[in-house]
Design an enzyme around this catalytic site. Structure first.
Site, short mmCIF file in Angstrom:
data_model
loop_
_atom_site.label_atom_id
_atom_site.label_comp_id
_atom_site.label_asym_id
_atom_site.label_seq_id
_atom_site.Cartn_x
_atom_site.Cartn_y
_atom_site.Cartn_z
CD GLU A 116 -3.17 -0.56 -0.46
OE1 GLU A 116 -3.09 -0.30 -0.88
OE2 GLU A 116 -3.56 -1.74 -0.58
CE1 TYR A 153 -6.44 2.82 -0.59
CE2 TYR A 153 -4.12 3.21 -0.03
CZ TYR A 153 -5.20 2.39 -0.25
OH TYR A 153 -5.30 1.22 -1.30
CG ASP A 157 -7.97 4.55 -4.31
OD1 ASP A 157 -9.04 4.38 -4.57
OD2 ASP A 157 -7.24 3.88 -4.51
#
Length: 366
Positions: free
Chosen positions: A47, A130, A148
């Site tokens: 991520e 996020y 996102d």
DNA sequence: GAGTCGTGGAG
DNA sequence: TCTCCAAGACT
């Protein structure tokens, strides 16, 4: 605002949307290296790497990074130099500095277990709204939004939301919508499915609506305005700067490099000594650079004529770098260190300075 | 809230 | 060539 959202969701079949979306995702999802298991550490690394970075770019970096630092303990024990080297070329280098610090924090304060509450995980460096939702949902199957750019694009079309997604406050609208729509049974697949849809079908330009598994649920498709959404204001152009850089070598063919400050642009990366030059007549870049090298690094050099130019485009800047090569006649101060060609491999450089090195290699130094 | 922070690919 | 990015976070 909440009222407006409830109105949009009034005729929206959440159950059918979830089912159509997740069914499509489970059948069509890409075979990505961070989807081989649910290791929270690997999800976390992926991520961070994927922030503002394309999947195809991330894949080789992710594989190499996990190969080199397979666990929280391994990354926590690594030194900053080799961690930065593993990130070389990926950009946004504060991401890896924050990741490294946060992994050390998890190793020391959470017994090496990535925390699974919004409060704890949000305290970790580099974990924003996020990434928090992405780790909690994907690694721990907790129904938290992970909003996102994909999610905002997809839901702006599905629900006909005309707010400017470039504005920071707009994200809250989509978080609220996701809270309402997210699958409580499989939040991991749901969040990934929305992003996968945004990447493969509901693309920024010319979305493939005829292939979309949820077009029956899409307000923008019904109205034929999918090409108008999302609303996204433009960002300003990067500012050009004229730079000059020097590749200095000594009698032993060692090169002289400099470590950038620990904060700001390209923090902690290595570079060939350089400066911003003024475009004044009568004072050449070569002359300005030569005086800079003497006053700043105590390096007594005679630079050759221009050997080449390198352009480095950032989000907000453009460096136009003129490259000069020269031999040092003395020992500079400790702001410059001498390294052999072999030793260069251990230091992380910005891409522009890798190009500068290639100009040195291709030049005739005699 | 606007600016800072990289890079390589696509249209 | 030029524009716009791509699974954002931090100040």
């Amino acid at each position: 605002m909440v009222n407006e959202l409830q109105n949009k969701l009034k005729d929206f079949s959440i159950q059918e949307f979830q089912q159509d979306l997740i069914t499509w995702y489970l059948a069509e999802k890409r075979d990505l290296p961070w989807r081989k298991d649910q290791d929270p550490y690997k999800i976390w690394v992926s991520e961070i790497m994927l922030q503002q970075t394309r999947v195809d770019t991330v894949i080789p970096y992710f594989n190499a990074f996990i190969d080199k630092f397979p666990t929280i303990e391994a990354l926590a024990a690594a030194n900053e130099e080799e961690v930065l080297k593993a990130w070389e070329g990926l950009g946004y280098y504060s991401r890896v500095r924050n990741l490294h610090a946060a992994v050390k924090e998890v190793n020391e304060s959470y017994s090496g277990i990535v925390p699974n509450t919004p409060e704890e995980i949000s305290k970790l460096k580099g974990v924003g709204p996020y990434t928090k939702g992405a780790i909690l949902s994907i690694a721990y199957n907790i129904p938290e939004p992970a909003v996102d750019g994909n999610v905002m694009r997809v839901f702006s079309r599905i629900l006909s939301i005309w707010d400017d997604i470039a504005k920071p406050k707009t994200r809250k609208i989509f978080e609220e919508a996701t809270y309402q729509i997210i699958s409580k049974e499989d939040p991991s697949s749901f969040n990934q499915a929305v992003m996968e849809l945004g990447a493969l079908i509901c693309t920024p330009t010319s979305p493939s609506c005829l292939l979309c598994p949820v077009r029956e649920h899409c307000s923008a498709f019904k109205e034929g305005v999918q090409a108008e959404l999302p609303i996204k204001s433009k960002k300003k152009k990067p500012k050009p700067l004229q730079m000059a850089a020097a590749v200095l070598y000594d009698q032993d063919r060692r090169l002289y490099i400099h470590k950038r400050p620990s904060t700001g642009l390209l923090a902690n990366l290595w570079e060939y000594p350089n400066m911003e030059v003024q475009q004044e007549a009568g004072n050449t870049y070569r002359k300005q650079l030569q005086e800079f090298l003497l006053s700043t690094y105590g390096a007594d050099v005679e630079l050759l004529e221009l050997s080449g130019t390198v352009e480095h485009v950032f989000s907000h800047l453009i460096w136009n770098i003129s490259i000069f090569i020269g031999e040092v006649n003395n020992i500079p101060n400790d702001q410059l260190i001498a390294v052999t060609e072999k030793e260069l491999e251990k230091y992380a450089f910005p891409v522009s300075h890798q190009k500068i090195y290639k100009i040195y290699l291709g030049s005739d130094k005699s």
